[in-house]
Design an enzyme around this catalytic site. Sequence first.
Site, PDB file in Angstrom:
ATOM      1  N   CYS A 123      59.505  13.790  28.143  1.00 44.23           N
ATOM      2  CA  CYS A 123      59.890  14.255  29.481  1.00 44.23           C
ATOM      3  C   CYS A 123      60.290  13.056  30.327  1.00 44.23           C
ATOM      4  CB  CYS A 123      58.744  15.023  30.145  1.00 44.23           C
ATOM      5  SG  CYS A 123      59.349  16.181  31.399  1.00 44.23           S
ATOM      6  N   LYS A 202      56.270  27.290  29.378  1.00 42.94           N
ATOM      7  CA  LYS A 202      55.501  26.415  30.256  1.00 42.94           C
ATOM      8  C   LYS A 202      55.627  26.938  31.680  1.00 42.94           C
ATOM      9  CE  LYS A 202      55.181  21.598  31.762  1.00 42.94           C
ATOM     10  NZ  LYS A 202      55.683  20.234  31.553  1.00 42.94           N
ATOM     11  N   GLU A 240      62.159  32.796  26.239  1.00 41.92           N
ATOM     12  CA  GLU A 240      62.057  31.341  26.076  1.00 41.92           C
ATOM     13  C   GLU A 240      61.686  30.975  24.631  1.00 41.92           C
ATOM     14  OE1 GLU A 240      62.893  28.933  27.906  1.00 41.92           O
ATOM     15  OE2 GLU A 240      62.963  29.647  29.970  1.00 41.92           O
ATOM     16  N   LYS A 255      51.621  27.224  27.719  1.00 40.29           N
ATOM     17  CA  LYS A 255      50.879  26.288  28.576  1.00 40.29           C
ATOM     18  C   LYS A 255      50.896  26.785  30.013  1.00 40.29           C
ATOM     19  CE  LYS A 255      51.387  21.676  30.414  1.00 40.29           C
ATOM     20  NZ  LYS A 255      52.295  20.623  30.661  1.00 40.29           N
TER      21      LYS A 255
HETATM   22  C1  PBG Z   1      55.310  16.812  31.681  1.00 37.20           C
HETATM   23  C2  PBG Z   1      53.950  17.330  31.374  1.00 37.20           C
HETATM   24  C3  PBG Z   1      52.992  17.776  32.286  1.00 37.20           C
HETATM   25  C4  PBG Z   1      51.871  18.139  31.549  1.00 37.20           C
HETATM   26  C5  PBG Z   1      52.175  17.923  30.216  1.00 37.20           C
HETATM   27  N1  PBG Z   1      53.476  17.440  30.131  1.00 37.20           N
HETATM   28  C6  PBG Z   1      53.022  17.769  33.757  1.00 37.20           C
HETATM   29  C7  PBG Z   1      53.861  18.706  34.519  1.00 37.20           C
HETATM   30  O1  PBG Z   1      54.604  19.522  33.974  1.00 37.20           O
HETATM   31  O2  PBG Z   1      53.799  18.571  35.732  1.00 37.20           O
HETATM   32  C8  PBG Z   1      50.599  18.685  32.129  1.00 37.20           C
HETATM   33  C9  PBG Z   1      49.411  18.696  31.224  1.00 37.20           C
HETATM   34  C10 PBG Z   1      48.116  18.925  31.897  1.00 37.20           C
HETATM   35  O3  PBG Z   1      48.031  19.351  33.074  1.00 37.20           O
HETATM   36  O4  PBG Z   1      47.104  18.661  31.247  1.00 37.20           O
HETATM   37  N2  PBG Z   1      55.488  15.517  31.209  1.00 37.20           N
END
Ligand code: PBG
Length: 336
Positions: A123, A202, A240, A255
């Site tokens: 990301c 997500k 998705e 998630k």
């Molecule tokens: C994005 C990412 C996030 C999490 C995992 N990958 C943060 C977001 O989307 O703001 C969150 C994981 C967690 O809250 O434990 N790089």
Amino acid sequence: MVTFPFLRPRRLRKNKLVRDLVAETTLFQDDLVLPIFIKESINEPEQITSMPGVYRYPPNDKLVNYVQDSYENGIRSIILFGIPSYKDEIASSAYDKNGVIQRAVKIIKDSFKDKIIVITDECTDEYTSHGHCGLVNYNNGCYVIDNDESLKIHAKIALSQAEAGADIIAPSSMMDGVVKAIRDALDGAGYNDILIMSYSVKYASIMYGPFRDAAYSKPAFGDRRGYQMDPRNAFEALKEARLDIEEGADILMVKPAHTYLDVIRLVKDHFPEYPLAAYHVSGEYSMIKAAAINGWIDERTAVLEITTAIKRAGADLIITYYANDIVRWIKEGVPF
Ligand code: PBG
């Protein structure tokens, strides 16, 4: 003469041995993935205030020691999050071959070879000054996330993680088409054996709060609701997931996990032939931890009940900050 009640489901709950014999769901240590934060600017591990018991590690022998301890405990799979010293508009340190994550992957792979699976979160949010999961275009005080330009950056990041030695790339940006962009880039460079575990489903969840403290990745303006999913929607998860399958994802993910058990069940029922991961996220960790620290809940039983429920709902693997504790607790014997 038959006395009432004739049917007695309680017989199967008679004692622990009978309950263990007929239990439908069992959590195994190899179902678990341990998340690790790696911060470029430190030399010693530092505890994350909003996640007691979870640390940021420097990309050095302190990290290797922690992975070694986890490995000896029984952990076989880790997912890495990088916290770079340098951020800019285009996440350039995310695809720097000496970037924090690339260095971390290399030292872990040098020490552990194929004994442990290294997954990299793919990301831009931790690497950009604006903190978004893609590139931002500014226009008269407004902004848009440029989906298609972002794909090029995501492909570059994924490729550089593969070059560093990652076994699985986990795109978490929710950009449309990101799985295909990454698959094409990996295949084009000969990395056709690198897996993609997509954060397919997500949600734009408040439960990521402690993670954003941990990774300093809160968006500088706006929010993520323009790309992450609306918590009010369940069936949209199928769209998705289907798109990610068509684009080449090997493993799907829902998630958060505990708050979205219905969605885990829905996705598993529709796509049973695809391994499904569930991410028990930072806020879900911190809520239990806070109650436990206050003596309001029995941490061990709470965590095992919740993670077993996530598996029962349909998850094949669970990403959780409790992974090391769960492995220890499983060895001691579950309390059900
Ligand atoms: C994005 C990412 C996030 C999490 C995992 N990958 C943060 C977001 O989307 O703001 C969150 C994981 C967690 O809250 O434990 N790089």
